[in-house]
Design a protein around this motif. Sequence first.
Motif, PDB file in Angstrom:
ATOM      1  N   PRO A 166     -19.146  11.877  31.862  1.00 59.48           N
ATOM      2  CA  PRO A 166     -20.545  11.651  31.413  1.00 59.48           C
ATOM      3  C   PRO A 166     -21.219  11.159  31.492  1.00 59.48           C
ATOM      4  O   PRO A 166     -21.533  10.484  32.046  1.00 59.48           O
ATOM      5  CB  PRO A 166     -19.612  10.496  30.476  1.00 59.48           C
ATOM      6  CG  PRO A 166     -17.949  10.932  30.240  1.00 59.48           C
ATOM      7  CD  PRO A 166     -17.462  10.718  31.385  1.00 59.48           C
ATOM      8  N   LYS A 167     -22.514  11.630  31.603  1.00 57.07           N
ATOM      9  CA  LYS A 167     -24.058  11.284  31.386  1.00 57.07           C
ATOM     10  C   LYS A 167     -23.919   9.841  31.219  1.00 57.07           C
ATOM     11  O   LYS A 167     -23.479   9.228  29.995  1.00 57.07           O
ATOM     12  CB  LYS A 167     -24.833  12.009  31.216  1.00 57.07           C
ATOM     13  CG  LYS A 167     -24.408  13.731  32.390  1.00 57.07           C
ATOM     14  CD  LYS A 167     -25.539  14.143  31.273  1.00 57.07           C
ATOM     15  CE  LYS A 167     -25.333  16.035  32.472  1.00 57.07           C
ATOM     16  NZ  LYS A 167     -26.293  16.843  32.043  1.00 57.07           N
ATOM     17  N   SER A 189     -10.721  14.534  28.643  1.00 62.53           N
ATOM     18  CA  SER A 189     -11.119  15.312  27.524  1.00 62.53           C
ATOM     19  C   SER A 189      -9.974  16.092  28.028  1.00 62.53           C
ATOM     20  O   SER A 189      -9.456  16.989  28.597  1.00 62.53           O
ATOM     21  CB  SER A 189     -12.064  16.017  27.694  1.00 62.53           C
ATOM     22  OG  SER A 189     -11.934  17.391  27.617  1.00 62.53           O
ATOM     23  N   TYR A 206     -12.891   9.779  32.378  1.00 58.15           N
ATOM     24  CA  TYR A 206     -12.617  10.182  30.842  1.00 58.15           C
ATOM     25  C   TYR A 206     -11.494  11.159  30.997  1.00 58.15           C
ATOM     26  O   TYR A 206     -11.861  12.203  32.070  1.00 58.15           O
ATOM     27  CB  TYR A 206     -13.860  10.068  30.226  1.00 58.15           C
ATOM     28  CG  TYR A 206     -14.333   9.036  29.151  1.00 58.15           C
ATOM     29  CD1 TYR A 206     -13.888   8.328  28.534  1.00 58.15           C
ATOM     30  CD2 TYR A 206     -15.006   8.450  30.377  1.00 58.15           C
ATOM     31  CE1 TYR A 206     -14.817   6.915  27.856  1.00 58.15           C
ATOM     32  CE2 TYR A 206     -15.810   7.364  30.151  1.00 58.15           C
ATOM     33  CZ  TYR A 206     -15.720   6.525  28.891  1.00 58.15           C
ATOM     34  OH  TYR A 206     -16.773   5.490  28.570  1.00 58.15           O
ATOM     35  N   ARG A 208     -25.747   7.096  28.736  1.00 57.83           N
ATOM     36  CA  ARG A 208     -25.393   7.377  26.761  1.00 57.83           C
ATOM     37  C   ARG A 208     -27.023   7.422  26.449  1.00 57.83           C
ATOM     38  O   ARG A 208     -28.022   6.825  27.151  1.00 57.83           O
ATOM     39  CB  ARG A 208     -25.143   6.057  26.349  1.00 57.83           C
ATOM     40  CG  ARG A 208     -23.854   6.609  26.262  1.00 57.83           C
ATOM     41  CD  ARG A 208     -22.763   5.033  25.339  1.00 57.83           C
ATOM     42  NE  ARG A 208     -23.790   4.046  26.628  1.00 57.83           N
ATOM     43  CZ  ARG A 208     -23.253   2.618  26.009  1.00 57.83           C
ATOM     44  NH1 ARG A 208     -22.795   2.638  25.222  1.00 57.83           N
ATOM     45  NH2 ARG A 208     -23.572   1.798  26.345  1.00 57.83           N
ATOM     46  N   VAL A 242     -19.431   7.101  24.543  1.00 57.75           N
ATOM     47  CA  VAL A 242     -20.024   8.607  25.790  1.00 57.75           C
ATOM     48  C   VAL A 242     -19.521   9.220  24.890  1.00 57.75           C
ATOM     49  O   VAL A 242     -19.124  10.161  24.517  1.00 57.75           O
ATOM     50  CB  VAL A 242     -19.626   8.214  27.601  1.00 57.75           C
ATOM     51  CG1 VAL A 242     -19.873   6.797  27.480  1.00 57.75           C
ATOM     52  CG2 VAL A 242     -17.768   8.306  27.243  1.00 57.75           C
ATOM     53  N   LYS A 243     -19.680  10.570  25.367  1.00 55.46           N
ATOM     54  CA  LYS A 243     -19.826  12.505  25.199  1.00 55.46           C
ATOM     55  C   LYS A 243     -19.619  12.552  26.032  1.00 55.46           C
ATOM     56  O   LYS A 243     -20.166  12.924  26.982  1.00 55.46           O
ATOM     57  CB  LYS A 243     -21.115  12.321  23.601  1.00 55.46           C
ATOM     58  CG  LYS A 243     -21.682  11.727  22.738  1.00 55.46           C
ATOM     59  CD  LYS A 243     -20.897  12.015  21.817  1.00 55.46           C
ATOM     60  CE  LYS A 243     -20.881  11.202  20.144  1.00 55.46           C
ATOM     61  NZ  LYS A 243     -20.674   9.746  20.629  1.00 55.46           N
ATOM     62  N   TYR A 244     -19.342  13.943  26.036  1.00 58.09           N
ATOM     63  CA  TYR A 244     -18.989  14.953  27.207  1.00 58.09           C
ATOM     64  C   TYR A 244     -19.426  16.888  26.162  1.00 58.09           C
ATOM     65  O   TYR A 244     -18.715  16.583  25.580  1.00 58.09           O
ATOM     66  CB  TYR A 244     -18.081  14.474  27.513  1.00 58.09           C
ATOM     67  CG  TYR A 244     -18.142  15.569  29.078  1.00 58.09           C
ATOM     68  CD1 TYR A 244     -18.974  14.788  30.561  1.00 58.09           C
ATOM     69  CD2 TYR A 244     -17.841  17.214  29.078  1.00 58.09           C
ATOM     70  CE1 TYR A 244     -19.205  15.836  30.953  1.00 58.09           C
ATOM     71  CE2 TYR A 244     -18.148  18.002  30.678  1.00 58.09           C
ATOM     72  CZ  TYR A 244     -18.588  17.476  31.594  1.00 58.09           C
ATOM     73  OH  TYR A 244     -19.037  17.955  33.087  1.00 58.09           O
ATOM     74  N   GLU A 273     -21.000   5.176  34.278  1.00 56.18           N
ATOM     75  CA  GLU A 273     -20.142   5.426  33.339  1.00 56.18           C
ATOM     76  C   GLU A 273     -18.610   5.996  33.564  1.00 56.18           C
ATOM     77  O   GLU A 273     -19.194   6.227  34.809  1.00 56.18           O
ATOM     78  CB  GLU A 273     -20.320   6.523  31.515  1.00 56.18           C
ATOM     79  CG  GLU A 273     -21.495   6.377  31.663  1.00 56.18           C
ATOM     80  CD  GLU A 273     -21.085   5.225  30.088  1.00 56.18           C
ATOM     81  OE1 GLU A 273     -19.472   5.007  29.790  1.00 56.18           O
ATOM     82  OE2 GLU A 273     -21.864   4.494  29.000  1.00 56.18           O
TER      83      GLU A 273
END
Length: 377
Positions: A148-149, A140, A138, A151, A163-165, A135
């Motif tokens: 991010p890791k 934040s 990004y 998905r 994607v999430k963090y 990924e």
Amino acid sequence: MSNILITGGAGFIGSNLALKLINKGHKISVLDNLSVQIHGKNAEIASPLFLSIKDKVNFIKGTVTSKEDWQQAIKGQDVIVHYAAETGTGQSMYEIQKYVDVNINGTAILLDLLANEPHQVKKIVIASSRSIYGEGKYKSKELGYVYPKHRTANYMDDGDFEVKYEGSSALELVATDEESKIHPSSVYGITKQNQEQMIMTVCPTLGIAPVAFRYQNVYGPGQSLKNPYTGILSIFSTQIKNGNSINIFEDGKETRDFVFIDDVVDATILGIEKDEANNEVFNVGTGIPTDVIEVANGLISNYGVEVPINISGNYRLGDIRHNYADLNKIKSKLGFEPKFDFKKGLKRFTEWVETQEVQEDKYMQSIEEMKAKGLFK
């Protein structure tokens, strides 16, 4: 003038590079196994890519997994451009040994020979990939720049593809620079990371200048229309030309940095010819993200053929959501500037496709293979 070996030189990027280098006065040798997946059957009489370089290069039909083929190919070479590799994110997740054998072990054989046998190689250019970043990069609001890791299925099964963090609100996508975290999300990406690191680590100890190019999504006239495993523009084009619907994964808002073949060749030649490239790693792209829906609509518009677009919500494990290149380094060190935006490059590509025989649409065959392995959801 230099003697330049291009492994995988009958492929899409390699053949285009070979022809331009010949025009610049270099003497080119090519080591290629003429893979059926890329060239089709009877490649030596039917593959447009191979025929474009036939009788213009010293062609060696062989494989990078063979020490003897490498020994033959290396003789008398000043520069090696190493393109030969198994490609494709999805396929790499279930043909693991094949990808490791060709991409990692093939590179290891090359370096072992250079370390232990006489040669005159002065520079090696390795084709790396944006896939090694996993990924992308990004920003934040709470944490600054983050990586991010991969998905996971628990979100994507519910149609949430971004994607999430941990500890962050919604993330802002930014360009990925060469200092970004390396954390590939596929076996293909792992093998490209390994290739790059071996070349960049071993070559300086041998007095050989290494250069690595992390190519984004390369496209253009000449790319294989037969391969259903890689090359979204080719896959969609074959579907359209067969009158079949286009199946778009996820929600269609996933983006890639599509870079035209001429720009990739020009960047690579800068790496071959300029000493400023020695011992450096460079992104090669346009620096602009383009989403998959825009790709599909652009192709349909250019071909003038209306086919349904199915935004399916399906996804492949190992695929990334977004990634586009930061080009500041290659612009400042090598003077590279992409000449083709996506609209201009797409027009060139589709004009070429219109001159080609329509290929059998094998897309569903590739999907069924991934489904059987539990990689397509």
